[in-house]
Design an enzyme around this catalytic site. Structure first.
Site: not given
Ligand code: HSE
Length: 348
Positions: A126, A150, A207, A221, A225
């Site tokens: 990202k 993508e 994970g 995060d 996005k």
């Molecule tokens: N750490 C991110 C999530 C993974 O938990 O959505 C992908 O960006």
């Protein structure tokens, strides 16, 4: 049949999963008219490996943790990223190093070196897109390389491709989504009585979480996005810091219980929308949504994006937003797009 020689930059979960998919079934893409050969790998811990005839993937995947590539022909204990990326034998660079939300490095340089050298790029990272997307796309246009990303939003669930291809005849008015699997998983586990910290530990074990899970829980995060979605779907030109962001760090068991009493659930929601005057607002915030809200029942680490359009109304796509194989599939989607792009060049 076209063979594309791949360089895998960053040999963590995602590029390992891509290597595994190629190794399991070398004819997986034959019906699309191409096959893939891994000719180079770099990794911060393992070093570099370049073998122009193709790397024996199963051998590399079986290496014990901590082993470097030094003993292999074409191997070295240091990650010589720039020379590997620019290597003549490489056609496509698959960049899957960690996301750096501050300056996008070193991934942004990896992408830039590849595009400068005329190599196609697929990335799930990202950072380079949210922070340097405009400049990198411009560079790709200049050198004729294809730049595809993508997996930067919703991993293998194809929201960017859907908007670019199927929604090309629509005006997109806004997007709203659950864009972080970890925080959605954590909120769900807190509903089941877990503490925030225990729920985060579970998400890490599964994970889903970033290397630094504060990016998931603190909202940064999703901030990246939302900036990507605003720029790609709404034609904006914003930076992550333009997205007003609050994460779920301060959500407590009491918030969850009180919301449940009112028939509501907490979700971390990323939004980008243009008002009637065309002014863009972009936000990330936890919201207690009613049970009939389109995003209320998105479970676990699943992601969803509702796209508000002029002619179709609201279209919601839901699917995995994290996971090794799921994110590796985004790289495959990009490689399919790169192949189509190459075929078009030949046919022009
Ligand atoms: N750490 C991110 C999530 C993974 O938990 O959505 C992908 O960006």
């Amino acid at each position: 049949m076209t063979t594309y020689n791949l360089a895998l930059i960053g040999f963590g979960g995602v590029n390992r999963a891509l290597a595994q998919l190629i190794d399991e079934d070398p004819t997986r893409f034959a019906h699309l008219g191409f096959d893939l050969k891994v000719v180079a790998i770099t990794d911060l811990l393992m070093g570099s490996l370049v073998q122009e005839d193709g790397i024996a993937i199963s051998e590399v995947l079986a290496l014990p943790r901590g082993t470097t590539f030094e003993a292999f022909p074409g191997g070295s204990a240091t990650a010589d990223n720039e020379s590997v990326i620019r290597h003549d034998a490489v056609d496509i660079v698959a960049e899957a190093t960690f996301t750096n939300p501050v300056d996008g490095e070193p991934a942004a340089s990896h992408v830039r070196w590849a595009l400068e050298a005329g190599k196609h790029v697929t990335t799930t990272n990202k950072g380079p897109i949210a922070l340097h997307g405009k400049a990198l796309k411009h560079l790709a246009e200049e050198t004729g390389a294809h730049f595809a990303y993508e997996g930067s939003v919703l991993s293998g669930t194809p929201v960017l491709g859907l908007a670019r291809d199927q929604f090309a005849g629509l005006t997109i008015l806004g997007v709203q989504g659950i864009l972080n699997g970890t925080s959605n998983y954590v909120l769900g586990r807190m509903e089941a009585g877990l503490s925030l910290n225990d729920a985060v530990a579970e998400a890490q074990a599964e994970g889903y979480a970033e290397a630094d899970p504060t990016a998931d829980i603190g909202g940064s995060d999703v901030q990246l996005k939302v900036a990507i979605l605003a720029n790609e779907l709404l034609g904006a030109d914003i930076a992550p810091e333009d997205v007003d962001t609050t994460g779920i760090t301060d959500i407590t068991a009491d918030h969850i219980i009180n919301a449940a009493r009112e028939g509501k659930r907490y979700k971390l929601i990323g939004t980008a929308r243009r008002d009637a005057n065309g002014t863009l607002t972009a936000t990330v915030a936890p919201e207690a949504v009613p049970a009939d809200h389109p995003l209320a029942n998105i479970p676990g680490a699943t992601n969803a994006v509702s796209v508000e359009t002029d002619l179709l109304g609201t279209v919601t796509i839901t699917g995995p937003g994290a996971g090794r194989i799921e994110t590796a599939y985004a790289l495959i989607t990009d490689i399919i797009a790169i192949h189509s792009h190459e075929k078009e060049k030949v046919n022009v």
